[in-house]
Design a protein around this motif. Structure first.
Motif, PDB file in Angstrom:
ATOM      1  N   VAL A 482      29.570 -15.382 -50.539  1.00 17.42           N
ATOM      2  CA  VAL A 482      30.617 -15.735 -51.501  1.00 17.42           C
ATOM      3  C   VAL A 482      31.686 -16.578 -50.817  1.00 17.42           C
ATOM      4  CG1 VAL A 482      30.278 -13.679 -52.937  1.00 17.42           C
ATOM      5  CG2 VAL A 482      31.876 -13.607 -51.020  1.00 17.42           C
ATOM      6  N   GLU A 483      32.543 -17.168 -51.642  1.00 19.56           N
ATOM      7  CA  GLU A 483      33.734 -17.849 -51.167  1.00 19.56           C
ATOM      8  C   GLU A 483      34.847 -17.603 -52.179  1.00 19.56           C
ATOM      9  OE1 GLU A 483      32.710 -21.955 -50.963  1.00 19.56           O
ATOM     10  OE2 GLU A 483      32.793 -22.256 -53.129  1.00 19.56           O
ATOM     11  N   ILE A 484      36.091 -17.817 -51.782  1.00 10.93           N
ATOM     12  CA  ILE A 484      37.224 -17.621 -52.683  1.00 10.93           C
ATOM     13  C   ILE A 484      37.413 -18.875 -53.525  1.00 10.93           C
ATOM     14  CG2 ILE A 484      39.714 -17.287 -52.822  1.00 10.93           C
ATOM     15  CD1 ILE A 484      39.577 -15.539 -50.398  1.00 10.93           C
ATOM     16  N   ARG A 485      37.358 -18.706 -54.853  1.00 20.44           N
ATOM     17  CA  ARG A 485      37.606 -19.812 -55.783  1.00 20.44           C
ATOM     18  C   ARG A 485      38.443 -19.280 -56.936  1.00 20.44           C
ATOM     19  NH1 ARG A 485      33.255 -22.210 -58.563  1.00 20.44           N
ATOM     20  NH2 ARG A 485      31.730 -20.687 -57.854  1.00 20.44           N
ATOM     21  N   LEU A 486      39.531 -19.967 -57.229  1.00 18.40           N
ATOM     22  CA  LEU A 486      40.440 -19.533 -58.289  1.00 18.40           C
ATOM     23  C   LEU A 486      40.124 -20.207 -59.621  1.00 18.40           C
ATOM     24  CD1 LEU A 486      43.826 -19.586 -56.324  1.00 18.40           C
ATOM     25  CD2 LEU A 486      42.103 -17.777 -56.460  1.00 18.40           C
ATOM     26  N   ALA A 541      27.496 -27.881 -52.281  1.00 16.23           N
ATOM     27  CA  ALA A 541      26.073 -28.043 -51.984  1.00 16.23           C
ATOM     28  C   ALA A 541      25.818 -28.386 -50.527  1.00 16.23           C
ATOM     29  CB  ALA A 541      25.470 -29.128 -52.878  1.00 16.23           C
ATOM     30  N   THR A 542      26.859 -28.797 -49.806  1.00 14.46           N
ATOM     31  CA  THR A 542      26.667 -29.146 -48.396  1.00 14.46           C
ATOM     32  C   THR A 542      26.620 -27.907 -47.515  1.00 14.46           C
ATOM     33  OG1 THR A 542      29.049 -29.363 -47.983  1.00 14.46           O
ATOM     34  CG2 THR A 542      27.882 -31.317 -48.767  1.00 14.46           C
ATOM     35  N   LYS A 543      26.930 -26.751 -48.071  1.00 12.29           N
ATOM     36  CA  LYS A 543      26.946 -25.531 -47.280  1.00 12.29           C
ATOM     37  C   LYS A 543      25.616 -24.807 -47.419  1.00 12.29           C
ATOM     38  CE  LYS A 543      31.936 -24.658 -47.237  1.00 12.29           C
ATOM     39  NZ  LYS A 543      33.011 -23.705 -47.541  1.00 12.29           N
ATOM     40  N   VAL A 544      24.667 -25.184 -46.581  1.00 14.84           N
ATOM     41  CA  VAL A 544      23.390 -24.501 -46.522  1.00 14.84           C
ATOM     42  C   VAL A 544      23.548 -23.285 -45.619  1.00 14.84           C
ATOM     43  CG1 VAL A 544      20.953 -24.748 -45.928  1.00 14.84           C
ATOM     44  CG2 VAL A 544      22.216 -26.690 -46.848  1.00 14.84           C
ATOM     45  N   ALA A 545      22.773 -22.250 -45.901  1.00 16.28           N
ATOM     46  CA  ALA A 545      22.899 -21.017 -45.136  1.00 16.28           C
ATOM     47  C   ALA A 545      22.685 -21.275 -43.651  1.00 16.28           C
ATOM     48  CB  ALA A 545      21.886 -19.993 -45.638  1.00 16.28           C
ATOM     49  N   SER A 546      23.558 -20.701 -42.859  1.00 14.61           N
ATOM     50  CA  SER A 546      23.440 -20.721 -41.408  1.00 14.61           C
ATOM     51  C   SER A 546      24.041 -19.416 -40.912  1.00 14.61           C
ATOM     52  CB  SER A 546      24.194 -21.914 -40.806  1.00 14.61           C
ATOM     53  OG  SER A 546      25.589 -21.776 -41.002  1.00 14.61           O
ATOM     54  N   PRO A 547      23.728 -18.990 -39.687  1.00 16.32           N
ATOM     55  CA  PRO A 547      24.317 -17.742 -39.194  1.00 16.32           C
ATOM     56  C   PRO A 547      25.833 -17.758 -39.228  1.00 16.32           C
ATOM     57  CG  PRO A 547      22.485 -18.398 -37.802  1.00 16.32           C
ATOM     58  CD  PRO A 547      22.718 -19.532 -38.753  1.00 16.32           C
ATOM     59  N   GLY A 548      26.434 -18.867 -38.818  1.00 16.86           N
ATOM     60  CA  GLY A 548      27.898 -18.953 -38.818  1.00 16.86           C
ATOM     61  C   GLY A 548      28.479 -18.906 -40.211  1.00 16.86           C
ATOM     62  N   LEU A 549      27.854 -19.602 -41.151  1.00 19.03           N
ATOM     63  CA  LEU A 549      28.347 -19.605 -42.520  1.00 19.03           C
ATOM     64  C   LEU A 549      28.188 -18.230 -43.154  1.00 19.03           C
ATOM     65  CD1 LEU A 549      29.478 -21.140 -44.954  1.00 19.03           C
ATOM     66  CD2 LEU A 549      27.120 -21.744 -45.548  1.00 19.03           C
ATOM     67  N   ALA A 550      27.042 -17.583 -42.937  1.00 20.05           N
ATOM     68  CA  ALA A 550      26.837 -16.242 -43.486  1.00 20.05           C
ATOM     69  C   ALA A 550      27.870 -15.261 -42.942  1.00 20.05           C
ATOM     70  CB  ALA A 550      25.423 -15.756 -43.165  1.00 20.05           C
ATOM     71  N   LEU A 551      28.198 -15.392 -41.649  1.00 17.77           N
ATOM     72  CA  LEU A 551      29.212 -14.534 -41.048  1.00 17.77           C
ATOM     73  C   LEU A 551      30.574 -14.792 -41.679  1.00 17.77           C
ATOM     74  CD1 LEU A 551      29.756 -12.476 -38.701  1.00 17.77           C
ATOM     75  CD2 LEU A 551      30.363 -14.455 -37.310  1.00 17.77           C
ATOM     76  N   GLU A 552      30.915 -16.049 -41.863  1.00 18.16           N
ATOM     77  CA  GLU A 552      32.202 -16.401 -42.457  1.00 18.16           C
ATOM     78  C   GLU A 552      32.319 -15.892 -43.890  1.00 18.16           C
ATOM     79  OE1 GLU A 552      34.419 -20.481 -43.999  1.00 18.16           O
ATOM     80  OE2 GLU A 552      32.921 -20.602 -42.399  1.00 18.16           O
ATOM     81  N   GLN A 553      31.261 -16.066 -44.673  1.00 14.31           N
ATOM     82  CA  GLN A 553      31.299 -15.643 -46.069  1.00 14.31           C
ATOM     83  C   GLN A 553      31.417 -14.125 -46.190  1.00 14.31           C
ATOM     84  OE1 GLN A 553      27.688 -17.470 -47.485  1.00 14.31           O
ATOM     85  NE2 GLN A 553      28.734 -19.334 -48.137  1.00 14.31           N
ATOM     86  N   ASP A 554      30.679 -13.392 -45.375  1.00 11.53           N
ATOM     87  CA  ASP A 554      30.780 -11.932 -45.460  1.00 11.53           C
ATOM     88  C   ASP A 554      32.115 -11.441 -44.917  1.00 11.53           C
ATOM     89  OD1 ASP A 554      29.142  -9.464 -46.155  1.00 11.53           O
ATOM     90  OD2 ASP A 554      29.858  -8.969 -44.149  1.00 11.53           O
ATOM     91  N   VAL A 662      36.460   1.297 -44.934  1.00 12.33           N
ATOM     92  CA  VAL A 662      35.638   0.525 -45.861  1.00 12.33           C
ATOM     93  C   VAL A 662      35.065  -0.703 -45.159  1.00 12.33           C
ATOM     94  CG1 VAL A 662      35.701  -0.886 -47.948  1.00 12.33           C
ATOM     95  CG2 VAL A 662      36.848   1.331 -47.916  1.00 12.33           C
ATOM     96  N   MET A 663      35.891  -1.430 -44.429  1.00 10.94           N
ATOM     97  CA  MET A 663      35.434  -2.677 -43.804  1.00 10.94           C
ATOM     98  C   MET A 663      34.406  -2.426 -42.710  1.00 10.94           C
ATOM     99  SD  MET A 663      38.757  -5.208 -43.652  1.00 10.94           S
ATOM    100  CE  MET A 663      39.750  -4.132 -42.628  1.00 10.94           C
ATOM    101  N   LEU A 664      34.555  -1.346 -41.946  1.00 14.31           N
ATOM    102  CA  LEU A 664      33.622  -1.095 -40.853  1.00 14.31           C
ATOM    103  C   LEU A 664      32.245  -0.674 -41.350  1.00 14.31           C
ATOM    104  CD1 LEU A 664      35.921   0.670 -38.244  1.00 14.31           C
ATOM    105  CD2 LEU A 664      34.984  -1.638 -38.161  1.00 14.31           C
ATOM    106  N   GLY A 665      32.123  -0.382 -42.625  1.00 12.23           N
ATOM    107  CA  GLY A 665      30.811  -0.084 -43.187  1.00 12.23           C
ATOM    108  C   GLY A 665      30.105  -1.301 -43.743  1.00 12.23           C
ATOM    109  N   ARG A 666      30.828  -2.386 -43.946  1.00 16.13           N
ATOM    110  CA  ARG A 666      30.233  -3.624 -44.436  1.00 16.13           C
ATOM    111  C   ARG A 666      29.566  -4.386 -43.281  1.00 16.13           C
ATOM    112  NH1 ARG A 666      29.265  -3.817 -49.553  1.00 16.13           N
ATOM    113  NH2 ARG A 666      29.212  -6.083 -49.365  1.00 16.13           N
ATOM    114  N   PRO A 667      28.658  -5.329 -43.573  1.00 16.24           N
ATOM    115  CA  PRO A 667      27.942  -6.014 -42.484  1.00 16.24           C
ATOM    116  C   PRO A 667      28.854  -6.642 -41.447  1.00 16.24           C
ATOM    117  CG  PRO A 667      26.869  -6.462 -44.577  1.00 16.24           C
ATOM    118  CD  PRO A 667      28.115  -5.696 -44.899  1.00 16.24           C
ATOM    119  N   TRP A 668      29.891  -7.370 -41.878  1.00 19.41           N
ATOM    120  CA  TRP A 668      30.771  -8.007 -40.903  1.00 19.41           C
ATOM    121  C   TRP A 668      31.534  -6.966 -40.094  1.00 19.41           C
ATOM    122  CZ3 TRP A 668      36.270  -8.147 -40.686  1.00 19.41           C
ATOM    123  CH2 TRP A 668      36.773  -8.975 -39.666  1.00 19.41           C
TER     124      TRP A 668
END
Length: 727
Positions: A482-486, A541-554, A662-668
């Protein structure tokens, strides 16, 4: 696919990229009947827009990986393959049965496949033209470890994308390692189309954007025949799933399909399942010639560097040249690729390989020398400005990569997923650390609020739950993409805010707060619930999945979730502590038990809150553990605070502590916690993602979507067995 059949039925093929058009592609429209009527124009336009973006991002993804692996510096190794002689393809009228124990003719359906001379994998035009000749658009490429299957399928993907036009299925290359059982209780694999639709959204998150492409666009792409699946590494699945996967592939109705697999694993899958891919032509990678190896070894060398030419010219004059260990080693694309890296420095002499007694010794030498070659010291760039690339010494890099390789081997996986780093810490260790920290943190808060006894209740409850959720295995949530979008969230935000306000006021009523306090408590609950309306599927659309992007999103998702719990929990604790006296409550109580009394309604509300924490962060075990904790710490009765300021200060501390849980139970959060423990003991670097990205740039790792893999499985296995660097 162009092919030339030799005396023994051997076929040499050239594969490269032209246009995939004609009957192979357009046959998907034959016989299709729709009972739902014609789709609306905007739906068709949205679907085509999604396909166009998907094709562009798949191309960008694999062009980047080909560049990172140096496959075009200046050209790939010339690979060759043939129709397999193994009993793993359908029998045809032109291929009579072969007596047991004898080599027989090709058994794949290849009579309609034309022939041509051997070509390079890098010749993309020939690669796609070769695929166009297949009778039914299904191809299986078998090969031994290090034979070049992954390079071959990457270049095939790029060749197909080079000719992509609207209306064509979009070629998508995925690794099979993530295709596992869809049901824990029933043996087998997840339905291919279900898995494929899910993986499309995970790899290309913009497909989850309902506003741009409509709901369920990934599923529509898959079921509508708009995706051409190229599945790399069937052998990388769990061995028990090889046979079910083969059956699922054959039954799936996928119109265009390419699969790569190791030879022995595919043969066992056919034997165990009793079936083959009925529409597939089955090819097998062949050893490369020494001249092809020589061409690759000298392709990036200066003209005056003749080390390899002189060595191989001298060896060719020997009568035993084909049987020499070095000659045999150079028939493997993997060994040739390693040798090119290892002997790139002019000071390195490949003649040292002649002293090794057998093939295994040559291969072991090359596998061992690979890491020292890629982690050789490099001079610092001139000047002091800008960001200097990370510099890692060989001993530390070997130690960290060795630990990672052994962790992957223990888990039986080929994928290095950052969110699985938590599994590298023994459960009892993680539980002990987490339990002690939780117990101390909440124990101090409880003692400050109600005295030593209440502190003990808080500390033991949260400490015990913390140990259990870390020590007992349980299915954890997957990383959030996910990402933050208003923009466009006003309506959803308002609905969620209203629901949260009602929930907060109901909770205030349950805790017997004054009416004005119930209204005040509704606002933070409303905001906490509404915050999640801003977490949307990525639209870029330029944001294809990558380890760094997945880490940032989570990380974004985890922080928002932590705040959404810390805010209402903290304010509820502070408000109740300041304005409610549980000792004179109208609700029924239990006790006293020693010095403790429990309010049943307060405890019920706390159990519900604890269940929510466990459900969102720790799975089944967490639901039970934190439900019990919530019931105890919310139900226990202690006097209200004399000072509202102190009450709200204590509430803030309680809220922050709950947010951390709560946060320490999530993947990140779990990654941060486990990574810190591993870095403290030296098993991993403190900046792990930077180290992995550096290893990717050096050619040790490759990237497949949101995960890293060792570029060469045999290098990983060598690191696994090399125990000298254990920490």
């Amino acid at each position: 696919m162009t092919a030339e059949t030799g005396d023994a039925g051997r076929t040499e093929n050239a594969m490269s990229g032209g246009r995939v058009r004609g009957s192979v592609i357009q046959a998907r429209n034959i016989g299709r009947i729709s009972f739902a009527g014609q789709p609306k124009d905007d739906s068709r336009e949205r679907l085509e827009a999604a396909k166009a973006r998907l094709a562009e991002e798949v191309r960008r993804q694999w062009e980047g990986e080909v560049a990172a692996q140096g496959l075009r510096r200046p050209e790939p190794i010339r690979l060759q393959w043939a129709n397999t002689r193994r009993a793993v393809a359908v029998r045809t009228a032109t291929a009579p049965p072969t007596p047991a124990g004898q080599a027989g003719p090709t058994r794949a359906t290849t009579s309609s496949v034309p022939s041509d001379a051997l070509g390079r994998c890098g010749d993309l035009d020939g690669l796609v033209q070769a695929f166009r000749t297949l009778p039914q658009g299904h191809l299986v490429m078998l090969g031994e470890r290090g034979s070049g299957k992954t390079v071959w399928v990457m270049l095939l993907t790029l060749g197909l994308l080079g000719s992509y036009e609207p209306g064509d299925p979009v070629p998508v290359l995925l690794t099979a390692s993530s295709w596992e059982s869809g049901n824990t209780w029933v043996p087998g694999v997840e339905h291919l189309r279900t898995w494929l639709a899910r993986r499309l959204v995970e790899e290309y998150p913009f497909l989850a954007d309902k506003e741009a492409y409509g709901a369920g666009v990934a599923q529509r792409l898959v079921t509508g025949g708009h995706v051409f699946l190229l599945l790399d590494g069937l052998d990388e699945m769990s061995e028990a799933l090889h046979a079910p996967a083969l059956g699922e592939l054959d039954d799936s109705g996928q119109e265009l399909l390419v699969v790569t697999c190791r030879v022995a694993e595919y043969e066992r899958a056919v034997e165990r399942s009793g079936r083959v891919l009925s529409r597939a032509v089955v090819k097998e990678m062949l050893p490369i010639g020494v001249r092809q190896a020589e061409g690759f070894l000298i392709a990036d060398r200066p003209w005056e560097d003749t080390r390899w030419q002189s060595l191989l010219a001298e060896l060719r004059d020997r009568p035993d040249f084909p049987d020499l260990p070095l000659s045999r080693a150079l028939t493997s694309p993997l060994m040739v690729a390693l040798a090119r890296v290892i002997y790139a420095p002019p000071a390195k002499d490949p003649r040292e390989l002649l002293s090794l007694p057998d093939l295994a010794s040559v291969e072991r030498h090359l596998l061992t020398a690979f890491l020292p070659a890629v982690y050789r010291p490099r001079p610092a760039p001139p000047g002091g400005s800008g960001r200097v690339p990370a510099s890692y010494g060989l001993p530390e890099a070997r130690g960290w990569l060795g630990f990672i390789a052994r962790h992957m081997a223990r888990n039986g996986t080929h994928d290095l997923e950052w969110w699985q780093v938590a599994g590298a810490v023994p459960g009892w260790v993680a539980g002990l650390v987490f339990g002690v920290v939780s117990g101390l943190m909440f124990g101090f808060i409880g003692a400050a609020a109600g005295g030593p006894v209440i502190g003990l209740v808080f500390g033991v409850s949260f400490g015990s739950a913390g140990f259990v959720v870390q020590a007992v295995p349980s299915r954890r949530p997957a990383p959030a993409r996910v990402e933050i979008r208003l923009r466009g969230t006003v309506r959803v935000f308002a609905l969620r805010f209203t629901f949260g306000c009602v929930t907060g006021m109901a909770l205030g009523f349950g805790f017997e707060l004054p009416s004005w306090a119930q209204l005040v408590l509704g606002a933070p609950f409303g905001l906490a619930v509404a915050l999640h309306a801003w977490l949307r599927a990525p639209s870029d659309a330029t944001k294809v999945a990558s380890p760094g992007l997945a880490l940032e999103q989570d990380r974004v998702s985890t922080l928002v979730l932590g705040v959404s719990f810390a805010l209402p929990f903290g304010l509820t604790f502070g408000t109740v502590f300041a304005f409610t006296d549980p000792r004179v409550s109208a609700w029924p109580t239990l006790g006293p038990v020693g010095e403790l009394t429990f309010n049943t309604v307060f405890g019920l509300a706390g159990a519900l809150a604890g269940w929510t924490v466990g459900h969102l962060s720790y799975g089944r075990v967490g639901r039970f553990a934190y439900s019990a904790v919530g019931a105890v710490v919310s139900g226990v009765v202690f006097p209200p605070a004399d000072d509202p300021g102190f009450a709200f200060g204590t509430g803030i501390a309680f809220g922050v502590a709950c947010g951390l849980v709560v946060m320490l139970g999530r993947p990140w959060g779990a990654f941060v916690f486990a990574h810190a423990l591993l870095a403290l003991t030296g098993r991993l670097p403190w900046r792990l993602m930077r180290f992995l990205q550096d290893a990717h740039r050096r050619g040790v790792l490759r990237q497949a979507g949101a995960v890293f893999q060792f570029r060469h499985a045999r290098v990983r296995d060598r690191l696994t067995s090399h125990r000298d660097d254990d920490l």
